[in-house]
Design a protein around this motif. Structure first.
Motif, PDB file in Angstrom:
ATOM      1  N   PRO A  90       0.826  -1.214   0.000  1.00 25.58           N
ATOM      2  CA  PRO A  90       0.000   0.000   0.000  1.00 25.58           C
ATOM      3  C   PRO A  90       0.855   1.257   0.000  1.00 25.58           C
ATOM      4  O   PRO A  90       1.999   1.245   0.464  1.00 25.58           O
ATOM      5  CB  PRO A  90      -0.812  -0.122   1.293  1.00 25.58           C
ATOM      6  CG  PRO A  90       0.012  -1.006   2.188  1.00 25.58           C
ATOM      7  CD  PRO A  90       0.713  -1.963   1.266  1.00 25.58           C
ATOM      8  N   THR A  91       0.317   2.337  -0.515  1.00 26.11           N
ATOM      9  CA  THR A  91       1.023   3.621  -0.523  1.00 26.11           C
ATOM     10  C   THR A  91       0.626   4.509   0.643  1.00 26.11           C
ATOM     11  O   THR A  91       1.362   5.436   0.989  1.00 26.11           O
ATOM     12  CB  THR A  91       0.744   4.374  -1.837  1.00 26.11           C
ATOM     13  OG1 THR A  91      -0.678   4.558  -1.982  1.00 26.11           O
ATOM     14  CG2 THR A  91       1.267   3.592  -3.030  1.00 26.11           C
ATOM     15  N   ASP A  92      -0.506   4.223   1.257  1.00 28.72           N
ATOM     16  CA  ASP A  92      -0.992   5.030   2.371  1.00 28.72           C
ATOM     17  C   ASP A  92      -0.196   4.707   3.641  1.00 28.72           C
ATOM     18  O   ASP A  92      -0.128   3.537   4.055  1.00 28.72           O
ATOM     19  CB  ASP A  92      -2.482   4.746   2.598  1.00 28.72           C
ATOM     20  CG  ASP A  92      -3.056   5.539   3.762  1.00 28.72           C
ATOM     21  OD1 ASP A  92      -2.625   6.683   3.962  1.00 28.72           O
ATOM     22  OD2 ASP A  92      -3.921   5.000   4.479  1.00 28.72           O
ATOM     23  N   PRO A  93       0.425   5.709   4.280  1.00 29.02           N
ATOM     24  CA  PRO A  93       1.213   5.446   5.486  1.00 29.02           C
ATOM     25  C   PRO A  93       0.433   4.729   6.577  1.00 29.02           C
ATOM     26  O   PRO A  93       0.985   3.866   7.272  1.00 29.02           O
ATOM     27  CB  PRO A  93       1.653   6.846   5.937  1.00 29.02           C
ATOM     28  CG  PRO A  93       1.648   7.665   4.684  1.00 29.02           C
ATOM     29  CD  PRO A  93       0.512   7.130   3.871  1.00 29.02           C
ATOM     30  N   ALA A  94      -0.844   5.058   6.747  1.00 21.38           N
ATOM     31  CA  ALA A  94      -1.650   4.407   7.783  1.00 21.38           C
ATOM     32  C   ALA A  94      -1.789   2.912   7.506  1.00 21.38           C
ATOM     33  O   ALA A  94      -1.770   2.091   8.436  1.00 21.38           O
ATOM     34  CB  ALA A  94      -3.028   5.066   7.870  1.00 21.38           C
ATOM     35  N   GLU A  95      -1.908   2.541   6.235  1.00 25.31           N
ATOM     36  CA  GLU A  95      -2.006   1.129   5.873  1.00 25.31           C
ATOM     37  C   GLU A  95      -0.644   0.446   5.974  1.00 25.31           C
ATOM     38  O   GLU A  95      -0.549  -0.708   6.401  1.00 25.31           O
ATOM     39  CB  GLU A  95      -2.575   0.986   4.453  1.00 25.31           C
ATOM     40  CG  GLU A  95      -4.025   1.440   4.310  1.00 25.31           C
ATOM     41  CD  GLU A  95      -4.955   0.677   5.256  1.00 25.31           C
ATOM     42  OE1 GLU A  95      -4.860  -0.575   5.286  1.00 25.31           O
ATOM     43  OE2 GLU A  95      -5.745   1.323   5.951  1.00 25.31           O
ATOM     44  N   GLN A  96       0.405   1.155   5.589  1.00 22.50           N
ATOM     45  CA  GLN A  96       1.754   0.595   5.722  1.00 22.50           C
ATOM     46  C   GLN A  96       2.086   0.297   7.186  1.00 22.50           C
ATOM     47  O   GLN A  96       2.749  -0.699   7.498  1.00 22.50           O
ATOM     48  CB  GLN A  96       2.789   1.561   5.146  1.00 22.50           C
ATOM     49  CG  GLN A  96       2.733   1.684   3.638  1.00 22.50           C
ATOM     50  CD  GLN A  96       3.814   2.611   3.102  1.00 22.50           C
ATOM     51  OE1 GLN A  96       4.462   3.341   3.851  1.00 22.50           O
ATOM     52  NE2 GLN A  96       4.006   2.597   1.792  1.00 22.50           N
ATOM     53  N   ALA A  97       1.621   1.155   8.080  1.00 21.69           N
ATOM     54  CA  ALA A  97       1.913   0.995   9.515  1.00 21.69           C
ATOM     55  C   ALA A  97       1.324  -0.293  10.078  1.00 21.69           C
ATOM     56  O   ALA A  97       1.793  -0.793  11.106  1.00 21.69           O
ATOM     57  CB  ALA A  97       1.397   2.201  10.287  1.00 21.69           C
TER      58      ALA A  97
END
Length: 309
Positions: A90-97
């Motif tokens: 994923p590119t979204d930081p919240a999803e990467q976290a």
């Protein structure tokens, strides 16, 4: 515009330069600004005219290293193809976290970083029917190191990363780093002021310019997590929240962070090696993962870093 095909003579020069510490970035068998910069660095180190071209004098200086062939034929081992892989990424930081790691997307991407190239070049060398299974034969750019005898004081995890990236254990020792904005390179100088290594780099942008001045490299964080703070990114989404992203070669800073005395700034790796010297950064100095890892073996905490226009 038709993309030029891979030229084995250019790849041969790139491989030799890469082994000698004058990194052309991605080993792709193509001429361009990265190869020209690497050639200029090599020419300076040999007191040659700095043409950035494979001229007669430069070819003669490279000739003693001709036994470093441009490619190697290898049989794939099971551990070489091991994950875990992160696909989709994923590119979204919240999803990467939420992920355990920001790993390679595939074995092909892992192999491309191991051999200092791109998935596209591996397909070009092997054909579209490239078979990535244990025991399969594969042609790769010759980025294999002479030694993997890393300092035992380094953590086992970091030694594995160095080995996976084919970083040679034997590196020249530098006492000063110079980042040239105009040339888009990071240069390593020894105690006599001689250029001993040079890497193509991405540095700054109009929104986050390179911090010109004299700084110090404080130390290294190996395979670090990344503390995403949207307040520090001019292009962050207004809805983004702070997040701690897991480590991995596809994290925002790649496999290593070399901390600078200027707060929030560092020298680090990248998840996109093909963009080095061809994109912008948020003010930091970005190298390929293998070059950033190699740089860490050349310097010590306290090394001065001069950033100049």
């Amino acid at each position: 515009m038709v993309k030029p095909t891979l030229d084995r003579s250019i790849l041969h020069a790139q491989v030799i330069l890469d082994h000698l510490g004058f990194s052309p970035g991605v080993l792709d068998g193509r001429a361009g600004k990265s190869l020209a910069a690497a050639l200029k660095g090599f020419q300076e180190s040999r007191n040659l005219k700095e043409t950035g071209q494979l001229d007669r004098a430069t070819i003669r200086a490279l000739h003693p290293f001709r036994e470093l062939r441009p490619t190697k034929n290898l049989s794939l081992q099971p551990e070489t193809l091991d994950g875990p892989f992160t696909d989709p990424l994923p590119t979204d930081p919240a999803e990467q976290a939420k992920l355990p790691a920001l790993g390679y997307r595939s074995a092909l991407e892992k192999l491309s970083e191991m051999f200092h190239t791109t998935p596209e070049v591996l397909v070009e060398l092997n054909g579209p029917a490239l078979n990535l299974t244990p025991g399969s034969a594969i042609i790769v750019p010759n980025a294999l190191p002479v030694s993997r005898d890393y300092d035992p004081k380094l953590s086992a995890d970091w030694r594995k990363t160095l080995a996976d990236l084919n970083v040679d254990a034997n590196q020249p020792q530098g006492v000063k780093v110079v980042v040239d904005k105009s040339d888009e390179v990071l240069r390593v100088l020894d105690k006599d002021g001689k250029l001993v290594a040079q890497f193509m780099a991405t540095m700054g942008s109009s929104n986050d310019p390179l911090p010109i001045g004299k700084w110090t490299i404080k130390g290294a964080s190996y395979n670090p997590p990344f503390h995403y703070n949207p307040k520090l990114f001019w292009d962050a989404d207004s809805s983004d929240k702070a997040a701690k992203l897991p480590p991995g070669p596809n994290g925002p800073v790649g496999v290593i962070w070399l901390d600078l005395s200027k707060p929030h700034y560092g020298i680090h790796g990248t998840p996109e090696p093909g963009t080095i010297g061809r994109a912008e950064s948020h003010g930091c100095i970005r190298l390929t993962n293998w070059d950033a890892a190699r740089l860490s073996l050349m310097i010590k905490p306290g090394t001065p870093a001069v950033f100049q226009p």
